[in-house]
Design a protein around this motif. Structure first.
Motif, mmCIF file in Angstrom:
data_model
loop_
_atom_site.group_PDB
_atom_site.id
_atom_site.type_symbol
_atom_site.label_atom_id
_atom_site.label_comp_id
_atom_site.label_asym_id
_atom_site.label_seq_id
_atom_site.Cartn_x
_atom_site.Cartn_y
_atom_site.Cartn_z
ATOM 1 N N GLU A 48 0.825 -1.204 0.000
ATOM 2 C CA GLU A 48 0.000 0.000 0.000
ATOM 3 C C GLU A 48 0.861 1.256 0.000
ATOM 4 O OE1 GLU A 48 -2.683 -0.250 3.261
ATOM 5 O OE2 GLU A 48 -3.772 -1.989 2.464
ATOM 6 N N ARG A 49 2.174 1.065 0.010
ATOM 7 C CA ARG A 49 3.074 2.217 -0.002
ATOM 8 C C ARG A 49 3.124 2.837 -1.408
ATOM 9 N NH1 ARG A 49 8.396 1.302 0.767
ATOM 10 N NH2 ARG A 49 8.247 -0.851 0.026
ATOM 11 N N PRO A 50 3.400 4.123 -1.506
ATOM 12 C CA PRO A 50 3.491 4.767 -2.830
ATOM 13 C C PRO A 50 4.838 4.464 -3.486
ATOM 14 C CG PRO A 50 3.904 6.393 -1.122
ATOM 15 C CD PRO A 50 3.543 5.113 -0.411
ATOM 16 N N VAL A 51 4.975 3.231 -3.932
ATOM 17 C CA VAL A 51 6.201 2.804 -4.607
ATOM 18 C C VAL A 51 5.823 2.027 -5.860
ATOM 19 C CG1 VAL A 51 7.641 2.719 -2.528
ATOM 20 C CG2 VAL A 51 6.332 0.693 -3.209
ATOM 21 N N VAL A 52 6.710 2.084 -6.844
ATOM 22 C CA VAL A 52 6.519 1.336 -8.084
ATOM 23 C C VAL A 52 7.808 0.593 -8.395
ATOM 24 C CG1 VAL A 52 4.817 2.951 -8.989
ATOM 25 C CG2 VAL A 52 7.231 3.291 -9.525
ATOM 26 N N ALA A 53 7.699 -0.431 -9.223
ATOM 27 C CA ALA A 53 8.855 -1.229 -9.623
ATOM 28 C C ALA A 53 9.132 -1.018 -11.102
ATOM 29 C CB ALA A 53 8.610 -2.704 -9.331
ATOM 30 N N LEU A 54 10.383 -0.773 -11.417
ATOM 31 C CA LEU A 54 10.803 -0.651 -12.804
ATOM 32 C C LEU A 54 11.390 -1.972 -13.263
ATOM 33 C CD1 LEU A 54 12.579 2.845 -12.774
ATOM 34 C CD2 LEU A 54 10.176 2.315 -13.250
ATOM 35 N N THR A 55 10.920 -2.472 -14.395
ATOM 36 C CA THR A 55 11.426 -3.728 -14.935
ATOM 37 C C THR A 55 11.719 -3.550 -16.418
ATOM 38 O OG1 THR A 55 9.243 -4.623 -15.517
ATOM 39 C CG2 THR A 55 10.035 -5.037 -13.268
ATOM 40 N N PHE A 56 12.719 -4.288 -16.882
ATOM 41 C CA PHE A 56 13.162 -4.177 -18.270
ATOM 42 C C PHE A 56 13.272 -5.569 -18.883
ATOM 43 C CE2 PHE A 56 14.662 -0.447 -16.100
ATOM 44 C CZ PHE A 56 14.527 0.580 -17.022
ATOM 45 N N ASN A 57 12.583 -5.774 -19.991
ATOM 46 C CA ASN A 57 12.751 -7.005 -20.755
ATOM 47 C C ASN A 57 13.940 -6.849 -21.696
ATOM 48 O OD1 ASN A 57 10.434 -7.787 -19.470
ATOM 49 N ND2 ASN A 57 9.161 -7.845 -21.300
ATOM 50 N N ALA A 58 14.596 -7.974 -21.984
ATOM 51 C CA ALA A 58 15.729 -7.966 -22.912
ATOM 52 C C ALA A 58 15.578 -9.160 -23.836
ATOM 53 C CB ALA A 58 17.048 -8.042 -22.144
ATOM 54 N N ALA A 59 15.193 -8.901 -25.075
ATOM 55 C CA ALA A 59 14.961 -9.994 -26.011
ATOM 56 C C ALA A 59 15.611 -9.751 -27.367
ATOM 57 C CB ALA A 59 13.463 -10.223 -26.204
ATOM 58 N N TRP A 60 15.872 -8.501 -27.721
ATOM 59 C CA TRP A 60 16.401 -8.211 -29.054
ATOM 60 C C TRP A 60 17.853 -7.763 -28.943
ATOM 61 C CZ3 TRP A 60 11.558 -5.687 -27.768
ATOM 62 C CH2 TRP A 60 10.449 -6.443 -28.177
ATOM 63 N N ASP A 61 18.115 -6.463 -29.206
ATOM 64 C CA ASP A 61 19.493 -5.981 -29.144
ATOM 65 C C ASP A 61 19.787 -5.408 -27.760
ATOM 66 O OD1 ASP A 61 18.918 -2.998 -29.083
ATOM 67 O OD2 ASP A 61 17.926 -3.546 -30.962
ATOM 68 N N GLU A 62 21.044 -5.055 -27.552
ATOM 69 C CA GLU A 62 21.490 -4.521 -26.266
ATOM 70 C C GLU A 62 21.808 -3.035 -26.351
ATOM 71 O OE1 GLU A 62 25.302 -6.099 -25.124
ATOM 72 O OE2 GLU A 62 25.968 -6.229 -27.211
ATOM 73 N N ALA A 63 21.274 -2.362 -27.370
ATOM 74 C CA ALA A 63 21.681 -0.997 -27.674
ATOM 75 C C ALA A 63 21.470 -0.029 -26.511
ATOM 76 C CB ALA A 63 20.934 -0.490 -28.909
ATOM 77 N N GLY A 64 20.427 -0.245 -25.700
ATOM 78 C CA GLY A 64 20.117 0.713 -24.647
ATOM 79 C C GLY A 64 20.647 0.359 -23.276
ATOM 80 N N ILE A 65 21.301 -0.788 -23.146
ATOM 81 C CA ILE A 65 21.642 -1.258 -21.806
ATOM 82 C C ILE A 65 22.602 -0.312 -21.083
ATOM 83 C CG2 ILE A 65 23.505 -2.764 -22.622
ATOM 84 C CD1 ILE A 65 21.103 -3.380 -19.666
ATOM 85 N N GLY A 66 23.581 0.243 -21.801
ATOM 86 C CA GLY A 66 24.522 1.153 -21.157
ATOM 87 C C GLY A 66 23.834 2.375 -20.585
#
Length: 271
Positions: A48-66
């Motif tokens: 019930e706390r005002p928090v959210v979770a950020l999640t990232f899928n990785a299936a194609w290229d890695e261009a944005g990982i850095g």
């Protein structure tokens, strides 16, 4: 040694009495087992706390990982990554970088198939082959969370995934950044979709690449998503806080269904 004076002896006696009467500290609550999340699609974390979770899928290229990892480190924000096993095979250094940054690794299948088209043996093989590959690439214990490709989570497949020790962690909202600029998606729209989903326990899904090979819109949107959530009074939670301990009852045995992967002929299953 000098004998205690009457006042010193009285102080010593009072201190001993207070110590004896003080309440014992409460033992820390044991984390809930991950099996508490079994039997359903988890699209909101139980808080019930005002928090959210950020999640990232990785299936194609890695261009944005850095850029993604750099932003998360700079802003001191937790996140979890859900690579496919195929991604881990092709980009092991990217998976190691995720783990080395202190971020949890979930399971997004091996080859990103439509699970509704798989028989039970094929589905089990997809989950377990990915698990082995992600372990090898990341050199860490992966999270007990599975995310279905295309967010297609048939009840019978959730039951199977649960039997292998994974809760089904889906998402509250997808930024759709992976669609790419070539198909009309924008950074502004990715940010809007994320911020519109803010609520306690929301799970935001993003991607570290794009399926059109163009700019990684989610990587560009991430700083604005973090700033926007904070401006609205939200913090960020690590999904590992909801993983709890492993299944409380386990048994060793054969896979529940036939699989072509002999490496998985014997596993530990949640009872």
């Amino acid at each position: 040694m000098r004998p205690l004076t009457a006042s010193a002896a009285l102080r010593t006696l009072l201190a001993a009495l207070l110590l004896a009467l003080a309440p014992l500290p409460s033992p820390a609550a044991a984390p809930s087992p991950v099996s508490d999340l079994f039997g359903k699609e988890v699209r909101l974390l139980p808080t019930e706390r005002p928090v959210v979770a950020l999640t990232f899928n990785a299936a194609w290229d890695e261009a944005g990982i850095g850029d993604v990892l750099s932003t998360l480190r700079r802003e001191k924000v937790p996140a979890a990554f859900f690579p496919t096993g195929d991604f881990a095979d092709r980009h092991p250094r990217a998976v190691r970088a995720m783990a080395a940054g202190g971020f949890g690794l979930g399971n997004h299948s091996y080859s990103h198939p439509h699970f509704e088209r798989l028989d039970p043996g094929e589905a089990a093989a997809e989950v377990l082959r990915a698990d082995r590959t992600i372990r090898r690439a990341g050199s860490v214990e992966p999270l007990p969370f599975f995310r279905f490709p295309y967010s297609e989570a048939p009840p019978e497949q959730i039951t199977l995934v649960n039997s292998l020790g994974f809760a089904d962690l889906e998402f509250t909202a997808d930024t759709k950044g992976y669609v790419g600029a070539s198909r009309g998606m924008t950074v502004d729209e990715a940010v809007r979709r994320a911020l519109a989903a803010l609520r306690p326990g929301a799970v935001i899904q993003m991607h570290v690449g794009s399926d059109d090979g163009g700019p990684v819109l989610d990587a560009e949107a991430l700083p604005r998503i973090i700033a926007g959530a904070r401006a609205r009074g939200y913090g960020f939670t690590d999904v590992r806080a909801y993983a709890g301990r492993s299944c409380p009852f386990i048994r060793s045995g054969q896979l529940p269904h036939a699989t072509p992967y002999s490496a998985y002929s014997h596993v530990t299953l949640c009872a």
